[in-house]
Each structure stands twice: as C-alpha cells, then as structure tokens.
Enzyme design. Structure first.
Site, PDB file in Angstrom:
ATOM      1  N   HIS A   1       0.838  -1.205   0.000  1.00 31.37           N
ATOM      2  CA  HIS A   1       0.000   0.000   0.000  1.00 31.37           C
ATOM      3  C   HIS A   1       0.873   1.256   0.000  1.00 31.37           C
ATOM      4  O   HIS A   1       0.689   2.164  -0.823  1.00 31.37           O
ATOM      5  CB  HIS A   1      -0.909  -0.022   1.235  1.00 31.37           C
ATOM      6  CG  HIS A   1      -1.769   1.178   1.394  1.00 31.37           C
ATOM      7  ND1 HIS A   1      -3.097   1.214   1.009  1.00 31.37           N
ATOM      8  CD2 HIS A   1      -1.515   2.414   1.906  1.00 31.37           C
ATOM      9  CE1 HIS A   1      -3.607   2.396   1.279  1.00 31.37           C
ATOM     10  NE2 HIS A   1      -2.662   3.152   1.828  1.00 31.37           N
ATOM     11  N   GLU A   2       1.823   1.298   0.932  1.00 36.65           N
ATOM     12  CA  GLU A   2       2.662   2.494   1.038  1.00 36.65           C
ATOM     13  C   GLU A   2       3.583   2.633  -0.172  1.00 36.65           C
ATOM     14  O   GLU A   2       3.926   3.747  -0.577  1.00 36.65           O
ATOM     15  CB  GLU A   2       3.487   2.450   2.328  1.00 36.65           C
ATOM     16  CG  GLU A   2       2.660   2.404   3.617  1.00 36.65           C
ATOM     17  CD  GLU A   2       1.630   3.510   3.743  1.00 36.65           C
ATOM     18  OE1 GLU A   2       1.823   4.582   3.124  1.00 36.65           O
ATOM     19  OE2 GLU A   2       0.624   3.315   4.457  1.00 36.65           O
TER      20      GLU A   2
ATOM     21  N   HIS B   1       1.809   4.710  -2.720  1.00 38.62           N
ATOM     22  CA  HIS B   1       1.961   6.149  -2.440  1.00 38.62           C
ATOM     23  C   HIS B   1       3.339   6.638  -2.893  1.00 38.62           C
ATOM     24  O   HIS B   1       3.481   7.706  -3.496  1.00 38.62           O
ATOM     25  CB  HIS B   1       1.810   6.416  -0.939  1.00 38.62           C
ATOM     26  CG  HIS B   1       0.403   6.386  -0.440  1.00 38.62           C
ATOM     27  ND1 HIS B   1      -0.605   7.144  -0.989  1.00 38.62           N
ATOM     28  CD2 HIS B   1      -0.164   5.699   0.603  1.00 38.62           C
ATOM     29  CE1 HIS B   1      -1.741   6.930  -0.322  1.00 38.62           C
ATOM     30  NE2 HIS B   1      -1.490   6.056   0.639  1.00 38.62           N
TER      31      HIS B   1
ATOM     32  N   GLU C   1      -4.881   7.725  -2.806  1.00 35.19           N
ATOM     33  CA  GLU C   1      -5.339   6.445  -2.280  1.00 35.19           C
ATOM     34  C   GLU C   1      -5.757   5.491  -3.400  1.00 35.19           C
ATOM     35  O   GLU C   1      -5.698   4.270  -3.240  1.00 35.19           O
ATOM     36  CB  GLU C   1      -6.495   6.644  -1.294  1.00 35.19           C
ATOM     37  CG  GLU C   1      -6.120   7.394  -0.016  1.00 35.19           C
ATOM     38  CD  GLU C   1      -5.038   6.717   0.804  1.00 35.19           C
ATOM     39  OE1 GLU C   1      -4.723   5.529   0.556  1.00 35.19           O
ATOM     40  OE2 GLU C   1      -4.484   7.383   1.701  1.00 35.19           O
TER      41      GLU C   1
END
Length: 505
Positions: A269-270, A273, A299
C-alpha cells in the site's frame, strides 16, 4: 507577459522556495517523531515542528506575498506557462482558506494537533479513550473555528473538510455513493458469510520474526519498482508514506509476529503512495504545484497496488516461491491457491487497516457517518466510543471489546476530519482505470511476468502525469474517457468474491 507580472511571479516562487525548505525540515521531524523518537521526547519534537511550520506560514502571510499572489490570480491568463496559471489558482484558493488565520493562531493550532497526536499514541497504548477525548474535542473545535474563518466557506461545515482532501466532493455526493455501496455490498456479504466454501487460514497466524518481515518488505518494494536510491523504509505504529522531497520518499510498516501478511500489504500500500511521489513530473516541483494531487487520487494508487495487484492470483503466483523461502515455517504445507484464497478471505473484523478487501468500504462508511455527526454537532465527544461500537455491530456484525481495537485504532482524528472517504473513492477510481489499462494490455500477464516497468510506465503516463494539474473529475475523465462511476468497483467486487466463494445466481 509584463515586467511587473514577471517580477511578482519571481517573488512568489522565491518565497515558496523558502516555504518548502521549512516544510522539508518539518517533514523530517515528523518522520522522526513517528518512527524512532522516544516517547518522552515526542511533545518537544512536535513543538519544534510547530515552530518551523509556523515560520513557513508567516512567509505566506506576508503582505507582499499575498499581494503578489493575488496579482498573479487576477492576471493569470497573461501568464505564459500553463503550470504557472495552475499555481495562481492554488495560491488564490489557499489565500481564501487562510486569509483570516493569523500566524499566532496557526502556531496555536499546530501545537494542539501535536498534543493530540502524542495523547493518541499514549491512549492507544493504554487502550483508554478518556486520555484522548479532550484532545479530540480540541481538534474538533479548531476545525470548526478554521472553517468559520474561511473566505470561501461552504454552507455545510463538513463539506469544507471533504473539499480539502477531494476538491469538489460533498456530503450529498458521498451519501449517494455510499448508499449504492450498502445496497449492493451488504446483501452479498450475507451470502458470503453463509457460503459453504471453506477457505483455509490456519497458517496465517503462524509466527515469524521481524527480520523475516523486513526481508519480505524489501523484496516486495524491489518487485514493485521502488527506487531505493530515492527512498527508504522503516517501522512505525501506524504505517504511512512521507514525500520529504523530490528525491526523498520514505515508507513505513509495522511488524506483527502472528500476522505476517499485515506488513506485506501495508508495505505494498505504502509503496503505491511512494511510486506516485517518485514518478510525478519534475516540472510540477519547479512550479510549486507538486502537492496538488488529491488524497482520493493518492489512495487510488496505493490501493491499486495493494488490492488490484497485490491480492490478485497473478501476484500471489509471482511471489509464492519467495514467500516460501522467507517464511518456511508458515508456507511449508501451503499451496499457491491456498495462499491466494487466504489473502482474500472475507471476514467482518474490527481493524480497518487489517480489513479484507470486500468489507473495507464498510469500515470507511462507518468513519464517514461518525465524522458527519462530530463536525455537525450531532454527537458528544464522550459518547463516541459507544457510537463507534454500535455502528460496527450494525454494519459488520462485530463489536470492539476495548478502545484500542475500536475508536483509537486510527491516527487520523488527531489532525482533523475529512480524510477517510478518500480511501473508498480511491478504490472506485482505480476500478475505472484498471478497466482502461486492461484494454491496453494484459495486466494479469504483466503481473505474472513481474513486468512492473510496463505497469508503472502506464501509470506514469496516464495516472500520475496530470494529477497535480487537474481536478478529480477532469483527471478521471482524461484517464478513462468517462465520468466518475462507482459501478465498476462494485462489479469487480461482486465478480471476484462470487467466484471465490462459489456463490450461485
């Protein structure tokens, strides 16, 4: 362009360069505070951060800067570079938002947010909401005060906060979107929970070491295309990503000995980003519009990599052998299919960051509904734990047994409201552009081949390139050729989980 306009533009950019220097220092301090800062040093660290942040604010509140910025806005059509015209709009929007906030107020607000973060950390560790409640009330009051001081205030208080994170989004929009989600997801969740399909999950709680999880995080970041010349990773209480500068992007995760998949998916997930920050156009930095992308856009990318890629059968097949190598105690008797099914099991749960892909949107709806109550004055701060628990029981059929697994699980409310809905919007955006990507090439085959240069190249050209330069509505229309639509996301969930749980018509 006139000489006067050029001089105003040069002054604005010189000032913004100095603002960015303060902001960069603040980011370093914030990263330190959330990673390795000792508990007793957190408040002092935050005070230094607030001091430097206030210096940046003071630069933007100078009369000469505000006058020059407004001059750019009034003459923006005369600016030669279209990116400078975007900057002029940004400056005007920020001017209206903060025009009545003094540097003294800004410093006071920053100190309050810092106290709230420190108190949240302490309250979560002790699972005691009462230690955080006074700070939450203070944050709520500050948010309302800041709204009242805006020069471009919207009639509905909460709409102002939504617009900060996702320009153009309103409660009317979200109410409609989330109503559609509830109508389609809640009945299917019932079918899933009643399904006779058996998914093996016993191995998911087998213990692993922090070192093993660190090796897995390193492997996943390398696989996805994270540039270690321009980025790094470490651990924290609540995983996050911080783009400190053009060539300094840092991601964090958290290791749980009996939940090896938690750190895997937080790092994926990170990484999403981080890739967004690493691959945005250099011109955006040069024109000081590099922070214009909305959180819904951001997101969408993090959850694209986490779910559409990371939880796909192709990705599980890709990483299966490496997972067996790094976690032999876990994987010695587990097939690739069993790992895929376990990573996609649907199980109503308490913790948002550990939620399965299917029920995740319901976690967001819960927070959205509570935030509306808080901001619009329809809920007392002291009553929130009970409201939180009741709403979880209503939507997910589970009830927190303590504050740590309930209302204290997320850090976001220590700094304000309005963020959570962007997670759900992100899922909806990426469902739309995944369909577009799939028309250009076989995404599953690219994942199976580990060809992330192809996937990241498409994302760079189609998703990341104009994110700082367009509104969310313009951005998603340019990527996909259509207006925002929640249906592709719900169609994707229904197709995937109906098949996984072998649910008939």
């Amino acid at each position: 362009m006139t000489k006067e306009l050029q001089e105003k533009l040069d002054f604005v950019k010189k000032t913004l360069h100095d603002v960015e220097s303060y902001s960069h220092a603040c980011s370093v301090l914030n990263f330190d505070q959330e990673t390795i800062c000792p508990a007793e040093g957190m408040e002092e660290q935050g005070e230094v951060n607030a001091f430097l942040s206030n210096k940046a604010f003071e630069l933007r509140k100078q009369h000469q800067f505000e006058e020059a910025a407004e001059y750019l806005y009034q003459h923006k059509n005369e600016l030669a570079d279209p990116l400078d015209r975007i900057l002029a709009d940004d400056l005007h929007r920020e001017y209206l938002k903060t025009k009545n906030i003094t540097p003294e107020m800004d410093h006071e607000f920053a100190l309050a947010y810092n106290r709230a973060f420190v108190n949240w950390v302490n309250a979560k560790q002790q699972s005691d909401y009462e230690l955080f409640a006074p700070s939450l009330k203070e944050v709520r009051d500050i948010e309302l005060k800041k709204i009242s001081l805006r020069g471009n205030r919207l009639p509905d208080a909460y709409d102002n906060l939504l617009d900060d994170y996702e320009r153009g989004m309103t409660t009317d929009n979200l109410d409609e979107i989330f109503d559609v989600c509830k109508k389609r997801l809640v009945p299917l969740l019932k079918k899933i929970t009643e399904s006779k399909k058996s998914i093996r999950t016993d191995f998911m709680s087998r213990t692993v070491t922090d070192e093993q999880q660190k090796r897995m995080a390193q492997y996943l970041l390398e696989t996805l295309g994270f540039d270690f010349r321009r980025g790094s990773f470490t651990t924290t209480e609540h995983p996050f990503t911080d783009g400190l500068g053009r060539n300094d992007v840092r991601v964090t995760t958290h290791y749980y000995p009996a939940m090896f998949s938690s750190s895997m998916f937080s790092i994926i997930h990170e990484c999403g980003h981080a890739l967004f920050e690493m691959y945005q156009p250099g011109e955006d930095w040069e024109h000081y519009i590099n922070g214009d992308k909305t959180m819904g856009m951001h997101e969408s990318v993090s959850r694209f990599y986490e779910n559409r890629i990371g939880r796909s059968k192709a990705f599980v097949d890709l990483i299966y052998d490496k997972t067996k190598q790094i976690f032999p105690e876990v994987m010695h008797d587990v097939s690739s299919r069993e790992l895929y099914e376990a990573l996609n099991v649907v199980r109503p749960s308490l913790i948002r960051t550990e939620a399965d892909e299917f029920t995740y949107t319901l976690h967001i709806i819960i927070r959205y509904e509570l935030e509306k109550l808080i901001v619009n004055g329809n809920a007392k701060i002291e009553d929130l734990p009970g409201l939180w628990n009741d709403t979880y029981e209503k939507y997910l059929g589970v009830r927190p047994q303590n504050d740590r697994e309930g209302i204290l699980q997320d850090v976001h409310w220590s700094s304000g409201f309005g963020y959570f809905s962007t997670y759900a919007l992100g899922n909806m955006y990426n469902a739309m552009y995944y369909e577009t990507m799939s028309r250009d090439f076989d995404v599953s085959q690219a994942v199976l081949n580990g060809d992330f240069s192809k996937i990241n190249g498409w994302m760079k050209d189609r998703v990341w390139k104009n994110a700082n330069r367009e509104t969310p509505k313009e951005w998603i229309r340019e990527i996909t050729g259509g207006d925002f639509n929640v249906e592709p996301y719900l169609d994707y969930l229904e197709k995937k989980y109906t098949a996984l749980y072998e649910i008939g018509e």
